[in-house]
Motif scaffolding. Structure first.
Motif, PDB file in Angstrom:
ATOM      1  N   THR A  44      -7.110   2.242   2.844  1.00 38.81           N
ATOM      2  CA  THR A  44      -7.462   1.827   1.480  1.00 38.81           C
ATOM      3  C   THR A  44      -8.547   2.723   0.889  1.00 38.81           C
ATOM      4  O   THR A  44      -8.557   2.977  -0.323  1.00 38.81           O
ATOM      5  CB  THR A  44      -7.929   0.367   1.453  1.00 38.81           C
ATOM      6  OG1 THR A  44      -9.141   0.210   2.215  1.00 38.81           O
ATOM      7  CG2 THR A  44      -6.870  -0.550   2.032  1.00 38.81           C
ATOM      8  N   MET A  47      -6.748   5.758  -0.238  1.00 35.65           N
ATOM      9  CA  MET A  47      -5.998   5.450  -1.459  1.00 35.65           C
ATOM     10  C   MET A  47      -6.914   5.470  -2.676  1.00 35.65           C
ATOM     11  O   MET A  47      -6.555   6.011  -3.734  1.00 35.65           O
ATOM     12  CB  MET A  47      -5.332   4.082  -1.312  1.00 35.65           C
ATOM     13  CG  MET A  47      -4.525   3.639  -2.524  1.00 35.65           C
ATOM     14  SD  MET A  47      -3.711   2.046  -2.250  1.00 35.65           S
ATOM     15  CE  MET A  47      -5.149   0.982  -2.069  1.00 35.65           C
ATOM     16  N   LEU A  51      -6.709   8.056  -5.859  1.00 32.86           N
ATOM     17  CA  LEU A  51      -6.524   7.504  -7.202  1.00 32.86           C
ATOM     18  C   LEU A  51      -7.625   7.986  -8.150  1.00 32.86           C
ATOM     19  O   LEU A  51      -7.349   8.358  -9.299  1.00 32.86           O
ATOM     20  CB  LEU A  51      -6.529   5.981  -7.137  1.00 32.86           C
ATOM     21  CG  LEU A  51      -6.152   5.240  -8.419  1.00 32.86           C
ATOM     22  CD1 LEU A  51      -4.760   5.635  -8.891  1.00 32.86           C
ATOM     23  CD2 LEU A  51      -6.228   3.738  -8.213  1.00 32.86           C
ATOM     24  N   SER A 195      -0.728   7.926  -0.137  1.00 33.74           N
ATOM     25  CA  SER A 195      -1.032   7.452  -1.485  1.00 33.74           C
ATOM     26  C   SER A 195      -0.693   8.497  -2.530  1.00 33.74           C
ATOM     27  O   SER A 195      -0.173   8.170  -3.608  1.00 33.74           O
ATOM     28  CB  SER A 195      -2.515   7.076  -1.586  1.00 33.74           C
ATOM     29  OG  SER A 195      -2.843   6.053  -0.684  1.00 33.74           O
ATOM     30  N   PHE A 199       1.806   7.549  -5.475  1.00 34.27           N
ATOM     31  CA  PHE A 199       1.335   7.598  -6.864  1.00 34.27           C
ATOM     32  C   PHE A 199       2.113   8.635  -7.664  1.00 34.27           C
ATOM     33  O   PHE A 199       2.446   8.411  -8.837  1.00 34.27           O
ATOM     34  CB  PHE A 199      -0.160   7.910  -6.910  1.00 34.27           C
ATOM     35  CG  PHE A 199      -1.034   6.802  -6.377  1.00 34.27           C
ATOM     36  CD1 PHE A 199      -0.618   5.487  -6.420  1.00 34.27           C
ATOM     37  CD2 PHE A 199      -2.280   7.075  -5.833  1.00 34.27           C
ATOM     38  CE1 PHE A 199      -1.414   4.464  -5.930  1.00 34.27           C
ATOM     39  CE2 PHE A 199      -3.085   6.070  -5.342  1.00 34.27           C
ATOM     40  CZ  PHE A 199      -2.648   4.762  -5.389  1.00 34.27           C
ATOM     41  N   ALA A 218      -2.756  -1.041  -6.715  1.00 32.86           N
ATOM     42  CA  ALA A 218      -3.728  -0.532  -5.750  1.00 32.86           C
ATOM     43  C   ALA A 218      -4.783  -1.587  -5.436  1.00 32.86           C
ATOM     44  O   ALA A 218      -5.232  -1.711  -4.284  1.00 32.86           O
ATOM     45  CB  ALA A 218      -4.389   0.736  -6.292  1.00 32.86           C
ATOM     46  N   THR A 222      -5.283  -3.075  -1.691  1.00 25.15           N
ATOM     47  CA  THR A 222      -6.600  -2.949  -1.061  1.00 25.15           C
ATOM     48  C   THR A 222      -7.030  -4.269  -0.425  1.00 25.15           C
ATOM     49  O   THR A 222      -7.457  -4.309   0.735  1.00 25.15           O
ATOM     50  CB  THR A 222      -7.642  -2.502  -2.097  1.00 25.15           C
ATOM     51  OG1 THR A 222      -7.308  -1.194  -2.569  1.00 25.15           O
ATOM     52  CG2 THR A 222      -9.037  -2.480  -1.497  1.00 25.15           C
TER      53      THR A 222
END
Length: 481
Positions: A44, A47, A51, A195, A199, A218, A222
Motif C-alpha cells: 500500500t 501504491m 499514485l 500499481s 493505474f 486506492a 489501502t
C-alpha cells in the motif's frame, strides 16, 4: 507415482532457499505466510508513492492543466512529515494500548490518515483545475483541499512504514532481520510496479470520473490490505499495558540525545543522507535524459523503471543472502555506494557513445547499488539500536533517507532547468551530465564518511554491546585511541 512426487517435493524444498533469497526467511514461530501477509503494508505504501509521484503528477499537469510549479509544491508536501519519522518510531517504542499493543495503533492510525487524504483528493484536484461546476469555486478552496489531501497521505504512509518495519523487526530474531528487511522492500517494489501497471490500464481512457474512481479505489484497497496485514500480528500483552499504565515514556528529546549523542550515530545518518541523495537525484531525470540525449521512445524510456527496479531487487537479494550468512551491513552499503560511481559514469558515457545498451547497463547497476546501500544501512541501524529503541532507529533511518531523497530530487530538477536556461539550444545531454557527475561525488563522499564506521564494524566483539560500540558516546574515540 507417489515415490516420484515425494522425490520432486524434496528436490524443490532444497532448491527454494538456495535460489530464492527470501524463501528461508520464515521460522516455525513466524512462518513465511505470516511475514508475506504483514508485508502487504509495504504494497500500500508503494501504491501511494506511485499514485502521488507518477500518476497524479502526469494527470495534474497534462489532463487537468495545473501549473507545474503548483504540482511540484503539492508533491513536496509529504516531505514535511519525513523528519517526524523518528518521533513516530520513538512513540511506538513506548506506547501501550489497553491490551498492550505498541505498533498496531500507529499503523492503523496512519492507514486512516491515508484513507482520509485519498477520500478528499479527487474532488480537491477537480476544484483546483477548474473543471466543470468546480470552476465556480474559489481557487484557494482547491489549493487548500489539495494541500490537506497530500499532507494526510504523506503523513499516513510515513507512519505506516515506520511502525510496520518496527513491527517486522519485533517479530523475528536479530539474525533474521536482514532477510525480513529484504522481503519488506521487495514487496514495496512489487507494490510500485503492480500499481503502476494497474493505474496505467485504468486511466488509459482518461475521464475525470475515472480519476475519482481510481483514487477512491486506492483508498479502499489501502484500508483492506493494511487490515489484512495487521490481523493477529502483534501479540497482546496485558502485563506490559498494566506496567506502563500511568508511567511516562522517556521524552523524545532525551531519547534522541541518547541515540544521536555519539559521533557514530551522526556519521551513519550522514552516510545514509549522502548515499540516498546520490542515488535519488537522477530519479526524475533518467527518462527525459534517455529521450533527449539518446533519442529513445516513450516506450523504451518507460522500461527504465523496470530495469532500475530489477537491479534494486537483485541488490536486495544479494544483501539479504550475505547478511543472513553473517556479512557486515556497512561494508555492503559501502560497496553499494561505490557501485553507483561506475553506474552513473556509464550513464554519462552513453551520451558520448550514443549507446542505449550502455545507458541500460548503467541504470541496472545504479539500481543494484541502491539495493545494497539501502539494505545495508537499514540493517546496520537495526543492529546498532537497543531493543527498546528499534522504532526510533528505523524512524531516524527513514527520516534521513526520505528527506535526503526529496531534497535531492528537487535539487536535481532545479539544476537541470537552470543549466538548460543558461545553455539554450545546445547539446541535448548538457543539462543532465553535471547532475550525474555530482551524484558520483555524493556517492564517493558517502563511502568516505563510512570508513570510520567500517573500521569499527570490523574490529570484532568487545565487552560492550554492538549498540555501544557503534553509537556510544565515546565509541569512536575509544577505538581511535
Amino acid at each position: 507415482m507417489m515415490g516420484m512426487r515425494a522425490y520432486a517435493v524434496s528436490k524443490l524444498s532444497r532448491i527454494g532457499p538456495q535460489w530464492l533469497p527470501f524463501a528461508d526467511v520464515g521460522t516455525p514461530e513466524v512462518p513465511l505466510s505470516r511475514l508475506l501477509r504483514l508485508s502487504l503494508f509495504q504494497v500500500t505504501v508503494g501504491m501511494a508513492l506511485v499514485l502521488l509521484v507518477g500518476t497524479l503528477n502526469r494527470v495534474m499537469i497534462v489532463e487537468l492543466a495545473v501549473p507545474a510549479s503548483l504540482v511540484a509544491g503539492m508533491l513536496a508536501l509529504p516531505l514535511l512529515f519525513a523528519p517526524f519519522r523518528a518521533l513516530i518510531g520513538h512513540r511506538s517504542d513506548h506506547h501501550a494500548s489497553a491490551i498492550g499493543w505498541r505498533r498496531t495503533p500507529f499503523i492503523w492510525k496512519g492507514t486512516l490518515w491515508q484513507f482520509g487524504g485519498f477520500a478528499i483528493m479527487p474532488f480537491a484536484l477537480l476544484v483546483l483545475s477548474g473543471y466543470g461546476e468546480a470552476a465556480s469555486k474559489p481557487l484557494w478552496v482547491g489549493q487548500s483541499a489539495a494541500a490537506l489531501a497530500f499532507l494526510l497521505v504523506g503523513a499516513g504512509l510515513h507512519m505506516v512504514q515506520t511502525a510496520g518495519l518496527a513491527l517486522a523487526a519485533d517479530l523475528v530474531k536479530e539474525e533474521d532481520q536482514p532477510k525480513v528487511v529484504g522481503l519488506m522492500y521487495v514487496m514495496l517494489l512489487f507494490g510500485m510496479v503492480a500499481s503502476a501497471l494497474v493505474f496505467g490500464a485504468l486511466l488509459e481512457s482518461y475521464t475525470p470520473g475515472r480519476l475519482i474512481q481510481v483514487i477512491q479505489g486506492a483508498a479502499v484497497v489501502t484500508v483492506l490490505l493494511n487490515g489484512i496485514a495487521l490481523w493477529k500480528q502483534e501479540s497482546r500483552d496485558r502485563a506490559r499495558a498494566a506496567a506502563l499504565e500511568g508511567a511516562k515514556s522517556p521524552p523524545f528529546r532525551d531519547a534522541w540525545r541518547s541515540f544521536a549523542g555519539g559521533a557514530g550515530a551522526k556519521r551513519l545518518l550522514a552516510v545514509i543522507a549522502l548515499g540516498t541523495a546520490g542515488f535519488g537525484m537522477a530519479d526524475v531525470l533518467l527518462e527525459p535524459y534517455g529521450g533527449q540525449a539518446l533519442g529513445l521512445s516513450v516506450a523504451e524510456t518507460t522500461k527504465l523503471t523496470a530495469l532500475l527496479a530489477a537491479g534494486t531487487l537483485v541488490g536486495f537479494a544479494v544483501a539479504s543472502r550475505s547478511l543472513g550468512r553473517g556479512g557486515r551491513p556497512l561494508a555492503l552499503a559501502t560497496i553499494g555506494a561505490l557501485a553507483g560511481a561506475p553506474a552513473f559514469a556509464a550513464v554519462i558515457l552513453s551520451s558520448y557513445a550514443g549507446s542505449a545498451a550502455l545507458f541500460a547497463a548503467g541504470t541496472v547497476l545504479a539500481g543494484f547499488g541502491a539495493g545494497l546501500f539501502g539494505h545495508g544501512t537499514l540493517t546496520a541501524t537495526l543492529r546498532a539500536a537497543p531493543k527498546s529503541q528499534i522504532g526510533l532507529a528505523i524512524g531516524a533511518w527513514g527520516a534521513a533517507q526520505a528527506t535526503a531523497a526529496g531534497l535531492a530530487v528537487a535539487a536535481g530538477g532545479a539544476a537541470r532547468d537552470a543549466i538548460l536556461a543558461g545553455a539554450g539550444d545546445g547539446w541535448a545531454a548538457a543539462p543532465y551530465l553535471p547532475v550525474f557527475g555530482f551524484e558520483i561525488l555524493l556517492l564517493v563522499a558517502a563511502a568516505v564518511f563510512a570508513r570510520p564506521l567500517l573500521r569499527l564494524e570490523g574490529s570484532g566483539p568487545v565487552e560492550t554491546s554492538e549498540a555501544e560500540r557503534i553509537f556510544g558516546d565515546d565509541g569512536l574515540a575509544r577505538r581511535a585511541g
